[in-house]
Design an enzyme around this catalytic site. Structure first.
Site, PDB file in Angstrom:
ATOM      1  CD  GLU A   1      -3.191  -0.556   0.267  1.00 10.97           C
ATOM      2  OE1 GLU A   1      -3.068   0.501  -0.376  1.00 10.97           O
ATOM      3  OE2 GLU A   1      -4.190  -1.283   0.192  1.00 10.97           O
TER       4      GLU A   1
ATOM      5  CB  SER B   1     -29.469 -32.024  51.705  1.00  6.62           C
ATOM      6  OG  SER B   1     -30.729 -32.651  51.789  1.00  6.62           O
TER       7      SER B   1
END
Length: 709
Positions: A103, A364
């Site tokens: 680029e 429990s």
């Protein structure tokens, strides 16, 4: 590669270079836009340019990470985009080199504009009759366009980008400009930035990319929609291969590397973004809406393993069932995994509900704390005897889960077998209010019915509590009775302070030692962990909470809407998940600690007399102990014992009530005196009438007369 490294040798253009830039800019204006009146001012051109952004405060997706900085869950921006924070040092250098080589090869040295490229582009534009052949844009100009958020429609837009690029170069360093590109570059749909693209198309962070992957990520921002791999894979491949060919042509990539990369397939679908610890992450982001990155104490590897476990087990139980798992470090209280449901988007099991914080009945699971209080108060020892027989407390008559009573048992066995009646007897002695108080010491928040005091029903699940709170309670037991503050890292834990213990160290160890003897589920081995299961009334909640020497884990299974799941219990539904969860701890596994100083290791007969039998401190409660009764055979009945050969089989004599040990007699002659059993057998000499008697430890007795044949 021959391309320069963008992170090094980046310097500001010298003053003479800036002057040449301004001269070139003027020439460009004259040659490229000759039809534009020269009276147009730079002020007019640059009107309404957006301010130069600060990369550190750029609007990005919020991300939640684990304790090591690994991504757990990202969130979209306010406008629905995936734009994750990233910097060049977090990206594979291969990609950075390829990007700059393809680029903008002079990125490290230019001042935002490469005039040779712009003049070439202008010439091509004129020669083509006003059609763009090549853009000539630098990475800085592309960043300017991305910030403005508008495509380049005409010469004026290009000129604005050039001026904007100059402003960016003046205000920012090259690494900052590169980071803006890496964050803002479009990759199709609502994906912006290389990090979001790498996660969406490759399912991984961009710190390690193949040559083919890097080339594809270079190519996509040029035509992000036309080259979207999930929609146009052929175009994506062509774009990638074009980048590879260009890099070979300029000497930035070896031909054999490019050829190998071209054989790598391109992705054809988007992957899901990470969604680990979804409930906890969402809660953290809501609490800190302006934070860019939130770090949790979660261990990503363990979190992922437990989420998979919860989903798989929930499917096996029932499509409507959800599973929640919470794991925490015992010493620090750091939450290492938090699975709120079997699947966030599972509508059938209401996966959006975080069941680690839902208030449910604990079944429990509070029994260990009940017995721990009895140990602490000196009322019992694990080997103390206690009666498991029908007992009424006013209008409250607890019964065991299976409906049967075991007679005289040790506290150890009463807890490992999770018997209800002994637990309520002990709770009646220690007091429900004390139990609730100790729960609060453990940083739990038990929910009682409005305007009611704690009752005996609390011991068997008659209270509301969360999985988070239960894990906190068991963490305290595992921590020698000292409270542990669970936290996820979003807020610092409170400073160390002297706080009231949940249990004393010896009592906490007694409880842990008993829980280590609880029979494991079919997929477990005994003694690996100390754990307890629980099942709430109507099979609505199945629990299993356990710990080893380092980690405490809690599991809940059930329907979030509270509808019963017939057959679902703690031992069959939650316990197998708990043991598999401990299997996934890996190196964090640690053995349970040994007995602390002061622990009394003794059998029942070796205990001091006051501890050999649990005695309720209320003398009225003790007075309710009934005299022994022969339960079988019944008085006046005939019992068939004949074997057919003239001999009689042994007769089993059973007794209820009373205090063991019992002495069994036949026609006045004793034939048995077992230590704790409530039954014994006698072999008669022959048929006829016999008088059977029993005498308990307090001298009370009962007799029956039966006929044997």
């Amino acid at each position: 590669m021959s391309a320069p490294d963008a992170t090094t040798d980046i310097a500001k253009p010298r003053p003479w270079a800036r002057r040449l830039t301004l001269i070139g800019f003027g020439l460009f204006v004259l040659g490229f836009i000759g039809t534009i009146e020269l009276t147009a001012s730079i002020t007019e051109i640059t009107r309404d340019l957006p301010p130069v952004p600060d990369p550190a405060t750029l609007s990005v997706s919020a991300e939640v990470t684990d304790r090591d900085g690994l991504l757990l869950r990202p969130f979209t921006t306010a406008d629905g985009r995936w734009r994750l924070p990233i910097s060049s040092d977090e990206v594979d250098p291969r990609f950075i080199d390829m990007l700059i080589a393809y680029e903008d090869r002079s990125f490290a040295s230019h001042d935002g504009i490469v005039w040779s490229s712009m003049l070439r582009a202008a010439g091509q534009f004129i020669a083509a009759g006003g059609h763009v052949v090549s853009g000539g844009s630098t990475l800085t100009m592309q960043v300017a366009r991305l910030i403005e958020g508008e495509p380049t429609r005409n010469v004026w837009d290009k000129l604005r980008q050039m001026v904007h690029a100059g402003q960016l170069e003046t205000a920012l360093d090259k690494p900052d400009i590169l980071n803006l590109y890496l964050t803002l570059a479009p990759y199709g749909g609502n994906i912006e930035g290389i990090r979001a693209a790498s996660l969406a198309y490759f399912g991984k962070e961009p710190n390690r990319l193949t040559t083919a992957q890097a080339a594809l990520l270079v190519a996509l921002p040029q035509s992000p929609e036309a080259r979207r791999p999930d929609r146009h894979p052929a175009a994506a491949r062509a774009g990638r291969d074009k980048v590879l060919d260009r890099l070979v042509a300029i000497g930035a990539l070896a031909a054999e590397d490019a050829s190998a990369a071209k054989h790598e397939p391109v992705p054809t679908a988007r992957r899901d973004f990470p969604m680990l610890a979804a409930h906890l992450a969402g809660q953290a982001v809501r609490a800190q809406p302006d934070a860019r990155t939130i770090s949790l104490t979660i261990d990503k590897r363990l979190q992922d393993a437990l989420e998979r476990l919860a989903a798989a087990r929930a499917r096996l139980i029932d499509p409507n069932v959800s599973v929640a798992i919470l794991a925490a470090d015992i010493d620090s209280g750091e939450i290492r995994a938090s699975v709120g449901s079997a699947g966030l988007f599972d509508t059938q099991s209401d996966g959006y509900v975080d069941m680690t914080t839902a208030i449910r009945s604990p079944g429990s699971t509070l029994k260990p704390l009940i017995y721990g209080l009895a140990f602490e108060l000196g009322l019992a020892h694990p080997q103390s005897l206690i009666e498991d027989r029908p007992t009424a407390f006013g209008g409250y008559i607890p019964v065991n889960f299976d409906g049967f009573n075991r007679g005289t048992v040790t506290i150890h066995d009463a807890l490992t077998q999770s018997l209800n009646v002994p637990a309520v007897v002990v709770l009646d002695a220690v007091g429900p209010a004390r139990l609730v108080s100790r729960l609060r010491r453990a940083h739990a928040d038990p929910r009682l019915p409005t305007d009611t005091a704690p009752s005996l029903a609390v011991g068997l699940g008659g209270v509301g509590i969360t999985l988070h709170d239960l894990v906190s309670v068991y963490a305290a037991i595992a921590h020698g009775g000292q409270p542990v503050t669970l936290h996820d890292g979003t807020t610092p834990p409170p400073p160390a302070a002297i706080t009231a213990p949940v249990l004393d160290p010896v009592s906490a160890w007694y409880v842990a030692d008993i829980l280590a003897d609880v029979p494991p589920p079919l997929n477990g081995s005994p003694g690996r962990i100390a754990y307890k299961t629980g099942t709430s009334y109507g099979y609505r909640d199945a629990w299993a909470i356990g710990f080893d020497g380092k980690t405490v884990i809690g599991v809940w299974a059930g329907r979030p809407d509270g509808v019963p799941v017939p057959g679902l219990s703690g031992i069959t539904g939650a316990a197998p998940i708990l043991f598999e969860a401990f299997d996934r701890l890996g190196k964090r596994r640690a053995p349970l600690p040994g007995a602390p100083q002061g622990a009394l290791l003794a059998s029942t007969t070796e205990l001091p007399a006051p501890l050999r039998r649990f005695r309720h401190p209320d003398t009225d409660m003790v007075a309710r102990d009934a005299a022994p009764e022969i339960a079988f055979p019944g008085d006046g009945v005939a019992v068939e014992l004949g074997r057919g050969d003239g001999t009689l089989a042994p007769l089993m004599v059973k007794v209820r009530n009373g205090v063991p040990p019992f002495t069994f007699l036949a026609n006045g002659a004793p034939f048995g005196r077992p230590n704790f059993a409530r039954q014994d057998s006698w072999t008669p000499d022959g048929p006829g009438y016999v008088t059977l008697s029993v005498v308990d430890a307090e001298g009370r007795g009962d007799s029956v007369s039966v006929f044997l044949n």
